[in-house]
Scaffold this motif. Sequence first.
Motif: not given
Length: 168
Positions: A113, A130, A139, A77
């Motif tokens: 997020l 995300v 992810h 991320t």
Amino acid sequence: MAALTPEEENKIAELKNRKVIGIELSAPLQFKYAILLDIPVEMINDNKLLELIDSWYGTKYKYGGDTREGVDCSGFTKAFMASYYDVTLTRNSAEMYANSKHLKKKKLAQGDLVFFKTKGAKAGITHVGVYLCNNKFVHASTNNGVIISDLGEDYYKSKFAGGGRVVN
């Protein structure tokens, strides 16, 4: 296959210049991610995003990792957000959550997020990804590496803690 007439070639060139490309002219990555995101291929038009996701897709999970040799959820991320959005995040999913504006699922937009409590409510935030669109997020999963998943899947639905918008 017959050659294109000059009129057909001009029409295709015009469509490309206007960035209104029919499904027949879509790139393979557009088809791949249209399928993964469960949206019409015509809605896929951000090649930079597709190429970034594709460059990470399938990268194996490695706790503490932050490269394409192996990555965990917060490492992925952090790298993804820096590369695509030019946003600097902390390296820890709980800190990412603490430093974001909290959102409900229905308010999520691309680039927000998504946070999860995978080890029970008392353990706090333990996973991050995300959000892309259509309930899908990218992810680094412990079992499958970097993938696209759906917030509606039973596992993620039961572990979802909330969304967060990065405020820089």
